[in-house]
Design a protein around this motif. Sequence first.
Motif, short mmCIF file in Angstrom:
data_model
loop_
_atom_site.label_atom_id
_atom_site.label_comp_id
_atom_site.label_asym_id
_atom_site.label_seq_id
_atom_site.Cartn_x
_atom_site.Cartn_y
_atom_site.Cartn_z
N ALA A 83 -36.00 -25.38 33.25
CA ALA A 83 -36.03 -26.75 33.79
C ALA A 83 -36.78 -26.76 35.10
CB ALA A 83 -34.61 -27.28 34.01
N ASP A 84 -37.62 -27.77 35.28
CA ASP A 84 -38.17 -28.03 36.62
C ASP A 84 -37.16 -28.98 37.26
OD1 ASP A 84 -39.31 -29.11 38.86
OD2 ASP A 84 -41.33 -29.12 38.03
N LEU A 85 -36.42 -28.44 38.20
CA LEU A 85 -35.27 -29.19 38.72
C LEU A 85 -35.67 -30.29 39.70
CD1 LEU A 85 -32.80 -26.21 39.08
CD2 LEU A 85 -32.64 -28.08 37.46
N THR A 144 -28.82 -21.78 39.46
CA THR A 144 -30.18 -22.32 39.43
C THR A 144 -31.08 -21.52 40.38
OG1 THR A 144 -29.86 -23.94 41.21
CG2 THR A 144 -29.27 -24.64 38.99
N GLY A 145 -32.36 -21.44 40.02
CA GLY A 145 -33.33 -20.77 40.90
C GLY A 145 -33.13 -19.28 40.99
N THR A 146 -33.18 -18.60 39.83
CA THR A 146 -32.89 -17.16 39.82
C THR A 146 -34.13 -16.31 39.63
OG1 THR A 146 -32.39 -17.36 37.49
CG2 THR A 146 -30.52 -17.41 39.00
N SER A 147 -35.31 -16.90 39.81
CA SER A 147 -36.52 -16.10 39.58
C SER A 147 -36.79 -15.17 40.75
CB SER A 147 -37.73 -17.02 39.35
OG SER A 147 -37.97 -17.77 40.52
N SER A 148 -36.20 -15.43 41.92
CA SER A 148 -36.46 -14.56 43.07
C SER A 148 -35.37 -14.77 44.12
CB SER A 148 -37.83 -14.88 43.68
OG SER A 148 -37.85 -16.21 44.16
N GLY A 149 -35.48 -14.02 45.20
CA GLY A 149 -34.67 -14.24 46.40
C GLY A 149 -33.17 -14.24 46.19
N PRO A 156 -39.23 -14.56 48.99
CA PRO A 156 -40.57 -15.12 48.77
C PRO A 156 -40.68 -16.55 49.28
CG PRO A 156 -39.82 -13.98 46.81
CD PRO A 156 -38.65 -13.98 47.77
N GLY A 157 -39.59 -17.31 49.18
CA GLY A 157 -39.61 -18.71 49.65
C GLY A 157 -39.88 -18.78 51.14
N VAL A 158 -39.19 -17.97 51.92
CA VAL A 158 -39.36 -17.99 53.38
C VAL A 158 -40.77 -17.50 53.73
CG1 VAL A 158 -38.60 -16.89 55.52
CG2 VAL A 158 -36.92 -17.80 53.93
N GLY A 169 -34.34 -24.08 45.42
CA GLY A 169 -34.79 -24.87 46.57
C GLY A 169 -36.14 -24.38 47.06
N ALA A 170 -36.74 -25.20 47.87
CA ALA A 170 -38.03 -24.84 48.48
C ALA A 170 -38.25 -25.75 49.68
CB ALA A 170 -39.16 -25.02 47.47
N LEU A 171 -39.04 -25.24 50.61
CA LEU A 171 -39.42 -26.05 51.77
C LEU A 171 -40.88 -26.41 51.60
CD1 LEU A 171 -38.56 -25.11 55.46
CD2 LEU A 171 -40.72 -26.17 54.82
N PRO A 228 -27.18 -19.09 53.89
CA PRO A 228 -27.34 -17.63 53.80
C PRO A 228 -27.76 -16.95 55.10
CG PRO A 228 -29.13 -18.80 52.66
CD PRO A 228 -28.30 -19.84 53.31
N GLY A 229 -27.87 -17.71 56.18
CA GLY A 229 -28.48 -17.11 57.38
C GLY A 229 -29.98 -17.11 57.16
N TRP A 230 -30.67 -16.13 57.70
CA TRP A 230 -32.11 -16.01 57.49
C TRP A 230 -32.37 -14.78 56.62
CZ3 TRP A 230 -32.53 -16.36 63.47
CH2 TRP A 230 -32.52 -17.71 63.87
N1 LIG Z 1 -34.00 -17.37 52.60
C1 LIG Z 1 -33.42 -18.00 53.58
O1 LIG Z 1 -33.43 -17.55 54.74
C2 LIG Z 1 -32.73 -19.30 53.34
C3 LIG Z 1 -32.13 -19.92 54.43
C4 LIG Z 1 -31.45 -21.11 54.22
C5 LIG Z 1 -31.33 -21.62 52.95
N2 LIG Z 1 -31.94 -21.00 51.91
C6 LIG Z 1 -31.78 -21.60 50.58
O2 LIG Z 1 -31.52 -20.59 49.65
C7 LIG Z 1 -31.94 -21.02 48.35
C8 LIG Z 1 -32.77 -19.91 47.72
O3 LIG Z 1 -33.96 -19.75 48.47
P1 LIG Z 1 -34.70 -18.36 48.65
O4 LIG Z 1 -34.84 -18.14 50.10
O5 LIG Z 1 -34.05 -17.34 47.79
O6 LIG Z 1 -36.16 -18.74 48.12
P2 LIG Z 1 -36.98 -18.29 46.83
O7 LIG Z 1 -37.05 -16.82 46.72
O8 LIG Z 1 -38.25 -19.06 46.89
O9 LIG Z 1 -36.08 -18.82 45.64
C9 LIG Z 1 -36.04 -20.19 45.32
C10 LIG Z 1 -35.70 -20.35 43.87
O10 LIG Z 1 -35.67 -21.76 43.58
C11 LIG Z 1 -36.51 -21.98 42.45
N3 LIG Z 1 -37.13 -23.31 42.44
C12 LIG Z 1 -37.92 -23.87 43.40
N4 LIG Z 1 -38.34 -25.06 42.98
C13 LIG Z 1 -37.84 -25.26 41.73
C14 LIG Z 1 -37.93 -26.29 40.79
N5 LIG Z 1 -38.64 -27.39 41.01
N6 LIG Z 1 -37.28 -26.15 39.62
C15 LIG Z 1 -36.55 -25.04 39.36
N7 LIG Z 1 -36.44 -24.02 40.22
C16 LIG Z 1 -37.06 -24.13 41.39
C17 LIG Z 1 -37.59 -20.94 42.58
O11 LIG Z 1 -38.27 -20.81 41.34
P3 LIG Z 1 -39.87 -20.54 41.26
O12 LIG Z 1 -40.01 -19.06 41.36
O13 LIG Z 1 -40.24 -21.09 39.95
O14 LIG Z 1 -40.50 -21.27 42.42
C18 LIG Z 1 -36.77 -19.74 42.96
O15 LIG Z 1 -36.13 -19.19 41.82
C19 LIG Z 1 -32.70 -22.32 48.56
O16 LIG Z 1 -31.86 -23.41 48.28
C20 LIG Z 1 -33.03 -22.30 50.04
O17 LIG Z 1 -33.16 -23.59 50.57
C21 LIG Z 1 -32.63 -19.85 52.08
#
Ligand SMILES: NC(=O)c1ccc[n+]([C@@H]2O[C@H](COP(=O)([O-])OP(=O)(O)OC[C@H]3O[C@@H](n4cnc5c(N)ncnc54)[C@H](OP(=O)(O)O)[C@@H]3O)[C@@H](O)[C@H]2O)c1
Length: 476
Positions: A246-248, A194-199, A388-390, A276-278, A382-384
């Motif tokens: 899906a909007d999860l 799930t959530g494979t559009s970025s990051g 795009p989410g961060v 995920g998202a914050l 994943p650490g930090w």
């Molecule tokens: N990066 C870090 O340092 C870090 C640290 C700790 C944990 N994490 C965790 O790692 C995971 C991935 O995060 P990331 O850092 O790679 O961030 P990201 O680039 O923003 O990726 C998040 C992904 O989740 C998807 N998503 C968000 N809301 C959604 C929804 N309602 N329905 C379906 N998909 C949704 C996003 O899709 P859209 O493009 O459509 O928004 C995107 O594909 C998350 O669970 C995050 O909490 C990340």
Amino acid sequence: MTTLNETILVNRPPDEAFAYVSDFTTTTEWDSTAREAKQLTPGRPGQGTEFLVNCAVPGGSLDLHYTITRYEPPEHLVLRGVGRFFEVEDTISFRRQGDLTKIDYRADFNFPRYLAPLLGAFQPGLERMGRASVAGLQRALEDNFSHPEDSEECNGRIAALARLAGFTRFGYRRARKSWHPMSASMSGKHALITGTSSGIGLATARDLARRGAALTLVMRNAERAQRVHEELVAETGNHNIQVQMADLSLMADVDALSARLLADGRPVDILVNNAGALFNELAHTDEGLERSVALLLLSPYRLTLSLKPLLEAAAEGARVVNVVSGGMYTQKLSMDNLVASSADNFSGSVAYARAKRALMVVTRRWASDWQRDGIVVNAMHPGWADTPGVESSLPLFHSLTRFVLRSPEEGADTIVWLAVATEAAASSGKLYLDRKPQPLHLQPSTRESTADREKLFHYLADFAPADTRKTLAEAG
Ligand SMILES: NC(=O)c1ccc[n+]([C@@H]2O[C@H](COP(=O)([O-])OP(=O)(O)OC[C@H]3O[C@@H](n4cnc5c(N)ncnc54)[C@H](OP(=O)(O)O)[C@@H]3O)[C@@H](O)[C@H]2O)c1
């Protein structure tokens, strides 16, 4: 010309050994002189595929540009490597011998004439390196590594703070020195991410696609999903990739997605709950649920329970990977505050961390309940990582730390390890960072009680898929 010739026997079918070696980026896993390797041309390895391998040599490093010049799976593979001081032709053959595969590895080095007087001095070192590399390949293909030991518990605040340094890219680089090769074949495995559009989710998808797994990618933006699909197919040559929308954060969408997947009936070998998202503002979904809890906890909870029949149908024991966060170390599970109800004093980071803490508790419960079903359930953080989410949700943190943040690939590495590595299936219910089990708490004050856990499961039972609600109620 200087020739090195080594023969090994490995307990793997020829096609798996061939697939592993022909992806020459794996040299970093078995050749101790190879420091970095990347594929330069898109698509699956084949005739003409090019790789760049950076090798350590006495006094420095050297780039070798390899091209596959003969690709006849599963028997013959030839690569020509061109470097600044020499050329090398690696001729590798794979033959079945009883239950084993015999691998003949020959390397023909061509040095320029001006180096000829020095060759006698080079020869013993070259032979030693050749033997070590092929022995490394044998070890990689034998794939018989033990599960990593648990990290030590944290004693005191200083030790807890020191652990944070491991969240950076330097932590990743230090940790990787002790990692083992990952040669398990992903061919025939089906991974749902799930959530494979970025990051991190996109990096996970790319890696598993390269390894030949069939993928189902869950995204919510149709345009982006199409672009990701096209890019992954072109980059990896893997056509076995499908997209589900899906909007999860909406339980109705989770249900519709599960219904489609169940109707399709394809077993799921690997489920990665990554989306995920914050959210910095308190808000509710159209279904009236606080959105952090909906997306980070209720959604993976409901999706995983719904898909359990498909996990049970996996041929070799399914693996579930829940992506949590180091942020959860700051929070204790409590039903008194899991769902934020007021915008006063709302902190997106705290709501996020509480939901991730709760998902960790769920991970442990499933691991224990599903042992008899052969399903391994683990969590990782994943650490930090610079994603795009961060960048969008924590702009200040991002600008202060961006020089020490990991790449998305480095952040995704442990997801891939949990999904692929043979030894990763030996343990369930743990939290991992950098392929190593981590303590669940950095301070005693975040430890929850059994009563807290029971309250969580009581609350979650209302969000279980309808057909499992009765069973959960009976289980108490
Ligand atoms: N990066 C870090 O340092 C870090 C640290 C700790 C944990 N994490 C965790 O790692 C995971 C991935 O995060 P990331 O850092 O790679 O961030 P990201 O680039 O923003 O990726 C998040 C992904 O989740 C998807 N998503 C968000 N809301 C959604 C929804 N309602 N329905 C379906 N998909 C949704 C996003 O899709 P859209 O493009 O459509 O928004 C995107 O594909 C998350 O669970 C995050 O909490 C990340």
